[in-house]
Structures are given as structure tokens and as C-alpha cells.
Design an enzyme around this catalytic site. Structure first.
Site, PDB file in Angstrom:
ATOM      1  N   LYS A 196       0.846  -1.203   0.000  1.00 50.46           N
ATOM      2  CA  LYS A 196       0.000   0.000   0.000  1.00 50.46           C
ATOM      3  C   LYS A 196       0.881   1.252   0.000  1.00 50.46           C
ATOM      4  CE  LYS A 196      -3.794  -2.491   2.072  1.00 50.46           C
ATOM      5  NZ  LYS A 196      -4.606  -2.851   3.229  1.00 50.46           N
TER       6      LYS A 196
ATOM      7  N   GLN B 153      -4.762  -1.660   9.325  1.00 50.26           N
ATOM      8  CA  GLN B 153      -4.660  -2.999   8.723  1.00 50.26           C
ATOM      9  C   GLN B 153      -5.316  -4.058   9.628  1.00 50.26           C
ATOM     10  OE1 GLN B 153      -3.312  -3.593   5.587  1.00 50.26           O
ATOM     11  NE2 GLN B 153      -4.098  -5.665   5.879  1.00 50.26           N
TER      12      GLN B 153
ATOM     13  N   ASP C 109     -10.937   2.701   3.276  1.00 56.84           N
ATOM     14  CA  ASP C 109     -11.253   1.271   3.141  1.00 56.84           C
ATOM     15  C   ASP C 109     -12.751   1.054   2.901  1.00 56.84           C
ATOM     16  OD1 ASP C 109      -9.108  -0.487   3.159  1.00 56.84           O
ATOM     17  OD2 ASP C 109      -8.877  -0.448   5.334  1.00 56.84           O
TER      18      ASP C 109
END
Ligand code: NAP
Length: 281
Positions: free
Chosen positions: A52, A96, A119
Site C-alpha cells: 500500500k 490494517q 477502506d
């Protein structure tokens, strides 16, 4: 023989487009910054986080890394997220998953400002998707829509069967296909006659998390088959939820594993970051 939907190539095209958009936004004085939080040092999570950050660097946005020890308390993590929510220089925040067992994922997801939730997991963004309003959409299902569009697969009026109903993949996938005017059936572990239902699909999207579960018996001739699953087989090679060799001769188009859905997830995260930059920088 099926068309092989090349997620690697399509995700690269998308990242190149985003890179150009970011350069233009920077000229207007808008800067992007993604805050990436990792708690503990799970090796798979470290790989995802690294990828990422690399993608951010590629398209030209900053990334800030918060690598916290496993024993970080929930209160400490929530405090960090709150400070990032308040920081005007940060326009995207991701934490995460999975988190260590002593931290509530639900609380963490809900603590991220919906405006910075790149997200797309916050209930406000999920709700926006349900009622057709603007918001961030979960990256893997959004990436599948992008793959279908860019591969010239028409969706409207098609029967789409989604196998799996997780909050991250199956449910948002079904809602997105509905938004694209498909007729949608959602299957799960309690579904009866899974084979028969899958065999009716014009577009079959499989996200069940079981290696090579979907065989030729589940696939209608000419169907488009999208495989979300990622596993390592007995030879330590990557494979999906679909038996590719059996599905490929029947399908009209199919995503491979690796190189199908996977690369799109990070590209769509970058798309959400650029969207955050446009809206809120
Ligand atoms: P998950 O949370 O474990 O959900 C699996 C879903 O499949 C559940 O809804 C479950 O039903 C259903 N299911 C399980 N066994 C089934 C069966 N025999 N028949 C029908 N339905 C069944 O998994 P997920 O997070 O959605 O992920 C699914 C797969 O995609 C995993 O392999 C994961 O690694 C992969 N994935 C890949 C990406 C990517 O970027 N490529 C991103 C996310 C996930 P119930 O609800 O009834 O339990």
C-alpha cells in the site's frame, strides 16, 4: 476458450491514470496523505502494508506509517486514530486488519472519520452504498466492478450470483451489482442447491474462502467467472476459490489467481485516496 481478465494490466492502467490526476491536484495545491496503521508484526499484514505504501509513492501521494507493538491497548489505538481524524494534513486513514484479539475491530472501524475511511468499512459509508449515496466503497468489490467495466462485460439485466456474504466482499459486491442493474442472488454456507443456483449465473462472483471449491459443475457455459479467493495449494502456489482449469473452458471470461482480482484491491484503495484528496484536501 475464455478471455483471461488481466487484473495486473488493468490495475496498472488505473494507477497510471491516478498518477496523472494526483499531479494535477498538486498543481491546484491539493496534497494527499494516507495514514497506515499496523498493530503487531503479522508477516502477511506487513506485506500488504508495504504494498500500500509503495502504491502511494507510485501515484505521488504521501504515506505515514504507524507500526505499533502487539501490546498496544485499544485506548491507545483509538487515541491515535482520533488525532489523525483531527489532522488536516491526513485525508485517508486505514488500520490494517486483523487486529490483535484484545482490540475490537468494530470499535476501531467506527472510530475512523467516514470522510477519511478509504477502506469503506465505516457503517456510514456502508449505509451510503445501501441507499445509493456517495461514499467510500470497499476496495475489493469496487475493483471487481472496475475489472468488469474495463473488460467490456455488460452487467445490466444479467443474473449475477455472488457466493459469500462477508461485510468486506460479498455484501458490498451484491449491492454494487444491484446498482449496476444486475439481478442479484447472494449465496452463503446455508444455501441449498448451491450448484444449481451458480449454474444459472451469467456472472458468477466467488468469495467463499475455500480453495478450488467451485468446479465445472457450478458453471454455465458462457458465464463470466470472477474468483476472489486467495490460497496457497499443497505445492505452495497461489490458487483461488475456483478450479481454474475446469472453469476456463466453460467460461466466456475469467479472472486468474494470482493476477485477477488481487491487484485491483490496492489500485481501488488508491482511487479512494485520490477521491478523499479531491473532496477534502
Ligand atoms: P469470509 O469472511 O470468510 O466469508 C466467506 C463467505 O463464504 C461467508 O459468507 C460464508 O457463509 C460463505 N461460505 C463459506 N463456505 C461456503 C460454502 N461451502 N458454500 C457457500 N458459501 C460459503 O471471507 P471473505 O473475507 O469474504 O474472503 C473470501 C475469500 O476472498 C478469501 O479467500 C479471502 O482471502 C479472499 N479475499 C481476497 C481479496 C483480494 O484482494 N483478492 C480481498 C478480500 C478477500 P456464511 O456467511 O454463512 O458463513
Amino acid at each position: 476458450m475464455a478471455i483471461r481478465i488481466d487484473g495486473k494490466k488493468i490495475s496498472q492502467e488505473l494507477k497510471d491514470e491516478l498518477k496523472e490526476t494526483v499531479a494535477k491536484l498538486k498543481e491546484e495545491g491539493k496534497n494527499g496523505c494516507l495514514a497506515v496503521i499496523q498493530v503487531g508484526d503479522d508477516p502477511a499484514s506487513s506485506v500488504y502494508v508495504g504494498n500500500k505504501k509503495k502504491a502511494c509513492a507510485y501515484i505521488g501521494i504521501d504515506s505515514r506509517s504507524y507500526e505499533l507493538p502487539e501490546e498496544t491497548t485499544e485506548a491507545e489505538l483509538l487515541e491515535l486514530i482520533e488525532s489523525l481524524n483531527q489532522d488536516p494534513a491526513v485525508n485517508g486513514i486505514l488500520c490494517q486488519l486483523p487486529l490483535p484479539a484484545h482490540i475490537s475491530e468494530k470499535k476501531v472501524i467506527q472510530s475512523i472519520s467516514p470522510q477519511k475511511d478509504v477502506d469503506g468499512f465505516h457503517p456510514q459509508n456502508v449505509g451510503a452504498l445501501v441507499i445509493g449515496q456517495e461514499g467510500f466503497v470497499s476496495c475489493t468489490p469496487a475493483g471487481i466492478i472496475e475489472l468488469l467495466h474495463r473488460s467490456g462485460v455488460s452487467i445490466e439485466g444479467k443474473h449475477c450470483v455472488v457466493v459469500g456474504r462477508s461485510n468486506i466482499v460479498g455484501k458490498p459486491m451484491a449491492l454494487l451489482m444491484l446498482r449496476e442493474n444486475a439481478t442479484v442472488t447472494v449465496c452463503h454456507s446455508k444455501t441449498r442447491n448451491l450448484k444449481e443456483i451458480c449454474k444459472e449465473a451469467d456472472i458468477l462472483i466467488v468469495a467463499i474462502g475455500k480453495p478450488q471449491y467451485i468446479t465445472a459443475d457450478y458453471i454455465k457455459e458462457g458465464a463470466v467467472v470472477i474468483d476472489v479467493g486467495v490460497h496457497r495449494n499443497e505445492n505452495n502456489k497461489l490458487c483461488g476459490d475456483v478450479k481454474y482449469d475446469e472453469a476456463e473452458p466453460l467460461a466466456s471470461a475469467i479472472t486468474p489467481v494470482p493476477g485477477g482480482v488481487g491487484p485491483m484491491t490496492i489500485a481501488m484503495l488508491m482511487k479512494n485516496c485520490v477521491e478523499a484528496m479531491k473532496r477534502y484536501a
